[in-house]
Motif scaffolding. Structure first.
Motif, PDB file in Angstrom:
ATOM      1  N   GLY A 158       3.546  65.359 -37.746  1.00  0.00           N
ATOM      2  CA  GLY A 158       3.168  66.347 -36.324  1.00  0.00           C
ATOM      3  C   GLY A 158       2.270  65.235 -35.274  1.00  0.00           C
ATOM      4  O   GLY A 158       2.355  65.364 -33.955  1.00  0.00           O
ATOM      5  N   VAL A 159       1.271  64.888 -36.178  1.00  0.00           N
ATOM      6  CA  VAL A 159      -0.025  63.869 -35.429  1.00  0.00           C
ATOM      7  C   VAL A 159       0.867  62.534 -35.191  1.00  0.00           C
ATOM      8  O   VAL A 159       0.711  62.168 -34.452  1.00  0.00           O
ATOM      9  N   LEU A 160       0.987  61.777 -36.384  1.00  0.00           N
ATOM     10  CA  LEU A 160       2.222  60.326 -36.590  1.00  0.00           C
ATOM     11  C   LEU A 160       3.151  60.888 -35.215  1.00  0.00           C
ATOM     12  O   LEU A 160       3.485  59.603 -34.450  1.00  0.00           O
ATOM     13  N   GLY A 161       4.359  61.444 -35.142  1.00  0.00           N
ATOM     14  CA  GLY A 161       4.738  61.318 -34.477  1.00  0.00           C
ATOM     15  C   GLY A 161       4.346  61.707 -33.034  1.00  0.00           C
ATOM     16  O   GLY A 161       5.161  61.234 -31.819  1.00  0.00           O
ATOM     17  N   GLY A 162       3.485  62.820 -32.861  1.00  0.00           N
ATOM     18  CA  GLY A 162       3.197  62.811 -31.074  1.00  0.00           C
ATOM     19  C   GLY A 162       2.699  61.284 -30.948  1.00  0.00           C
ATOM     20  O   GLY A 162       2.987  61.288 -29.748  1.00  0.00           O
ATOM     21  N   LEU A 163       1.915  60.616 -32.064  1.00  0.00           N
ATOM     22  CA  LEU A 163       1.073  59.547 -31.325  1.00  0.00           C
ATOM     23  C   LEU A 163       2.151  58.631 -31.269  1.00  0.00           C
ATOM     24  O   LEU A 163       2.092  57.489 -29.834  1.00  0.00           O
ATOM     25  N   PHE A 164       3.128  58.560 -32.129  1.00  0.00           N
ATOM     26  CA  PHE A 164       4.273  57.673 -31.853  1.00  0.00           C
ATOM     27  C   PHE A 164       5.571  58.420 -30.370  1.00  0.00           C
ATOM     28  O   PHE A 164       5.119  57.079 -29.535  1.00  0.00           O
ATOM     29  N   ALA A 165       5.505  59.126 -30.775  1.00  0.00           N
ATOM     30  CA  ALA A 165       6.076  59.487 -28.846  1.00  0.00           C
ATOM     31  C   ALA A 165       5.145  59.045 -27.571  1.00  0.00           C
ATOM     32  O   ALA A 165       5.861  58.641 -26.668  1.00  0.00           O
ATOM     33  N   ARG A 166       4.140  59.407 -28.413  1.00  0.00           N
ATOM     34  CA  ARG A 166       3.031  58.638 -26.671  1.00  0.00           C
ATOM     35  C   ARG A 166       2.851  57.204 -26.646  1.00  0.00           C
ATOM     36  O   ARG A 166       2.940  57.220 -25.092  1.00  0.00           O
ATOM     37  N   LEU A 167       3.451  57.133 -27.461  1.00  0.00           N
ATOM     38  CA  LEU A 167       3.144  55.421 -27.414  1.00  0.00           C
ATOM     39  C   LEU A 167       4.704  54.432 -27.026  1.00  0.00           C
ATOM     40  O   LEU A 167       3.799  53.626 -26.609  1.00  0.00           O
ATOM     41  N   LEU A 168       5.242  54.911 -27.745  1.00  0.00           N
ATOM     42  CA  LEU A 168       6.133  54.472 -26.498  1.00  0.00           C
ATOM     43  C   LEU A 168       6.548  54.808 -25.406  1.00  0.00           C
ATOM     44  O   LEU A 168       6.937  53.658 -24.388  1.00  0.00           O
ATOM     45  N   ALA A 169       6.584  56.367 -24.842  1.00  0.00           N
ATOM     46  CA  ALA A 169       6.143  56.651 -23.496  1.00  0.00           C
ATOM     47  C   ALA A 169       4.811  55.645 -22.157  1.00  0.00           C
ATOM     48  O   ALA A 169       5.399  55.182 -20.994  1.00  0.00           O
ATOM     49  N   ALA A 170       3.617  55.532 -23.572  1.00  0.00           N
ATOM     50  CA  ALA A 170       2.692  54.209 -22.575  1.00  0.00           C
ATOM     51  C   ALA A 170       3.411  53.178 -22.132  1.00  0.00           C
ATOM     52  O   ALA A 170       2.832  52.525 -21.211  1.00  0.00           O
ATOM     53  N   SER A 171       4.374  52.424 -23.559  1.00  0.00           N
ATOM     54  CA  SER A 171       4.312  51.299 -23.634  1.00  0.00           C
ATOM     55  C   SER A 171       5.762  51.115 -22.107  1.00  0.00           C
ATOM     56  O   SER A 171       5.952  50.447 -21.671  1.00  0.00           O
ATOM     57  N   ALA A 172       6.452  52.250 -22.003  1.00  0.00           N
ATOM     58  CA  ALA A 172       8.089  51.841 -21.082  1.00  0.00           C
ATOM     59  C   ALA A 172       6.880  51.867 -19.713  1.00  0.00           C
ATOM     60  O   ALA A 172       7.886  51.785 -18.669  1.00  0.00           O
ATOM     61  N   ALA A 173       5.718  53.151 -19.740  1.00  0.00           N
ATOM     62  CA  ALA A 173       5.901  53.418 -18.492  1.00  0.00           C
ATOM     63  C   ALA A 173       4.721  51.456 -18.002  1.00  0.00           C
ATOM     64  O   ALA A 173       4.830  51.106 -16.763  1.00  0.00           O
ATOM     65  N   GLY A 174       4.362  51.000 -19.278  1.00  0.00           N
ATOM     66  CA  GLY A 174       3.034  49.727 -18.387  1.00  0.00           C
ATOM     67  C   GLY A 174       1.940  50.519 -18.798  1.00  0.00           C
ATOM     68  O   GLY A 174       1.881  50.572 -17.558  1.00  0.00           O
ATOM     69  N   MET A 175       1.245  49.722 -20.077  1.00  0.00           N
ATOM     70  CA  MET A 175      -0.053  49.650 -19.604  1.00  0.00           C
ATOM     71  C   MET A 175      -0.652  48.945 -19.021  1.00  0.00           C
ATOM     72  O   MET A 175      -0.850  48.032 -18.404  1.00  0.00           O
ATOM     73  N   PRO A 176      -2.111  49.578 -18.674  1.00  0.00           N
ATOM     74  CA  PRO A 176      -2.882  48.387 -18.115  1.00  0.00           C
ATOM     75  C   PRO A 176      -3.671  47.423 -19.273  1.00  0.00           C
ATOM     76  O   PRO A 176      -4.927  47.041 -19.244  1.00  0.00           O
ATOM     77  N   ASP A 177      -2.704  46.619 -19.744  1.00  0.00           N
ATOM     78  CA  ASP A 177      -3.697  45.281 -20.329  1.00  0.00           C
ATOM     79  C   ASP A 177      -2.357  44.407 -20.262  1.00  0.00           C
ATOM     80  O   ASP A 177      -1.306  43.803 -19.207  1.00  0.00           O
ATOM     81  N   ARG A 178      -2.608  43.223 -20.980  1.00  0.00           N
ATOM     82  CA  ARG A 178      -2.559  42.128 -21.037  1.00  0.00           C
ATOM     83  C   ARG A 178      -0.931  41.819 -21.458  1.00  0.00           C
ATOM     84  O   ARG A 178      -0.017  40.958 -20.844  1.00  0.00           O
ATOM     85  N   PHE A 179      -0.374  42.392 -22.568  1.00  0.00           N
ATOM     86  CA  PHE A 179       0.468  42.218 -23.210  1.00  0.00           C
ATOM     87  C   PHE A 179       1.211  43.129 -21.992  1.00  0.00           C
ATOM     88  O   PHE A 179       2.869  42.582 -21.818  1.00  0.00           O
ATOM     89  N   SER A 180       1.311  44.050 -21.133  1.00  0.00           N
ATOM     90  CA  SER A 180       2.440  44.913 -20.645  1.00  0.00           C
ATOM     91  C   SER A 180       2.944  43.793 -19.433  1.00  0.00           C
ATOM     92  O   SER A 180       3.836  44.014 -19.038  1.00  0.00           O
ATOM     93  N   ALA A 181       1.275  43.127 -18.875  1.00  0.00           N
ATOM     94  CA  ALA A 181       1.625  42.477 -18.198  1.00  0.00           C
ATOM     95  C   ALA A 181       2.652  41.468 -18.207  1.00  0.00           C
ATOM     96  O   ALA A 181       3.007  40.681 -17.495  1.00  0.00           O
TER      97      ALA A 181
END
Length: 459
Positions: free
Chosen positions: A248-271
């Motif tokens: 539950g913890v790992l899957g929740g973090l996984f989903a949150r990470l994928l959604a944030a990556s798709a939305a574009g995080m405010p970091d150099r890699f996303s830019a």
């Protein structure tokens, strides 16, 4: 008795509705075609990964060039020829089902053209050795085929665009996993939320028919074979609960990470990804190749083979397998290639259950491990997708695990509840991101209309 159905009159009405029977025949014919497309996609994907495995076995270090180069090409081709084919495919179908989406825009998310592109580019993702699955993309593949049936149906047909997309998406799950029941539940839980009574029978028939096409091609065999599950005592309660909570913890973090990556995080890699998507994809491919070499190939591909080894008690996977498969799947998704997360999620969850069995089982490892591995698969998939009913039924059908139905259900429910405290539902979030440009355009159009000066001569 007054008010009772008239059998003969109803039968006569049914038989006299020739156009209705023609519409049903068209839908079922397209269901067969959708199942065949998924079968072909399955064969293409498996063949592609076999070629990659052969390359890795002959020249392991060659993947440091092959994987990033092919990943870059896949992202370039996707962006150039079929932008709607990127990613899993399930969010695209959910977006096509959105009532606020104009009908003429559905072709951007589901169509025969995207079906062909998804099959080719999705197979190439496995040819590159990326940590991707074919099951999620199969939803978009089958939905594109089924949606095409609309052109042959009469305008007043009960099978509207919505019903066809639900039937197609669920048929993709049924055919991909060889699990018709999972397809029906997926239609209700993820795509439709409910089935209209007037066409629910035809939708279910289409789903089952697509599943039967897959069974005809590959045999009536469960995905991971039949898992021998012993009677679980109270001694398995704490390990099983620990697996569900960890997933539950790992899957929740996984989903949150994928959604944030798709939305574009405010970091150099996303830019950098936004500015140079093809170069970014090559970098992701290089990291995935390095991780695969470190794990001796265990993290390459969907992960089904590694799960089979775990269930058979023959796996020598590192304790870092869960973390490294997690990262490899995230990088694959972030790169923007067509590929799903269903199968990689199952392998991550299996790794959690396998690690827990090694930690607590001791001499009883061979007895308890298959159960904990199955619970881990159901738990992590439910946490990542927040679709617990679909998840535990998929795992139950994949391992022929009907004796474990209550354990799998409990693991999926607990993991999904925990994940909801960490992340929003992944697929609906990704679908919302796809709808965001349309909503912004509609808002700008309304604002422009409100602020526009009145035409000449208006009072």
């Amino acid at each position: 008795m007054k008010g009772e159905p008239d059998f003969f009159q109803n039968l006569q009405d049914e038989l006299s509705d020739g156009r209705g029977w023609l519409d049903r025949s068209i839908v079922l014919a397209y269901a067969v075609a959708a199942g065949l497309c998924v079968v072909i996609f399955t064969l293409m994907s498996e063949t592609a990964f076999e070629w990659f495995a052969h390359l890795h076995a002959r020249s392991p270090w060659a993947v440091l060039i092959w994987t990033p180069a092919l990943t870059a090409f896949i992202v370039w081709a996707t962006r150039r020829f079929a932008p709607g084919a990127a990613g899993s495919g399930i969010p695209q179908v959910m977006t096509a089902l959105d009532p606020h989406l104009p009908r003429d825009m559905r072709q951007r998310f589901v169509s025969i053209r995207l079906t062909v592109a998804k099959m080719l580019l999705g197979s190439m993702s496995l040819l590159a050795g990326l940590s991707a699955g074919r099951e999620g993309p199969s939803v978009q593949v089958a939905a594109g085929v089924m949606h095409n049936a609309r052109r042959w149906l009469r305008p007043g047909s009960g099978m509207n665009d919505h019903a066809l997309l639900v039937a197609g998406g669920a048929a993709g799950i049924a055919a991909a996993f060889n699990a018709p029941l999972a397809g029906v539940v997926f239609a209700i839980e993820e795509l439709s939320k409910k089935l209209e009574s007037r066409n629910s029978g035809l939708i279910i028939a289409a789903i089952v028919l697509a599943g039967l096409v897959s069974i005809s091609a590959f045999g009536n065999l469960s995905y991971f074979g039949s898992v021998a599950v012993t009677r679980l005592g109270w001694g398995a309660l704490l390990p099983g609960l620990s697996v569900a909570i960890a997933c539950g913890v790992l899957g929740g973090l996984f989903a949150r990470l994928l959604a944030a990556s798709a939305a574009g995080m405010p970091d150099r890699f996303s830019a950098f990804r936004k500015r140079y998507p093809v170069r970014f994809a090559a970098g992701c491919g290089l990291l995935i190749a390095i991780i695969g070499l470190v794990t001796d190939g265990a993290t390459f591909g969907a992960g089904a083979e590694e799960v089979r080894h775990m269930l058979a008690g023959e796996s020598d996977a590192s304790r870092l397998y869960v973390l490294l498969k997690f990262v490899a799947t995230w990088l694959t998704t972030w790169s923007g290639v067509p590929g799903g997360i269903f199968a990689p999620s199952l392998s991550i969850g299996a790794g959690v259950g396998h690690d827990m069995a090694q930690l607590v089982a001791g001499a009883q490892f061979q007895t308890l491990a298959p159960s904990l591995i199955a619970m881990g698969m159901a738990g992590f998939l439910a946490a990542a997708t927040q679709a617990p009913l679909t998840s535990f039924i998929i795992v139950m059908e994949m391992i022929d695990g009907r004796p474990m139905v209550l354990s799998l259900m409990a693991s999926a429910m607990i993991a999904s509840l925990i994940a909801r405290l960490i992340s929003r539902p992944l697929y609906s979030t990704l679908s919302g991101l796809m709808m965001r440009p349309l909503r912004e355009a509609q808002a700008r159009a309304r604002e422009a209309k409100e602020t526009a000066p009145p035409p000449d001569g208006a009072s």
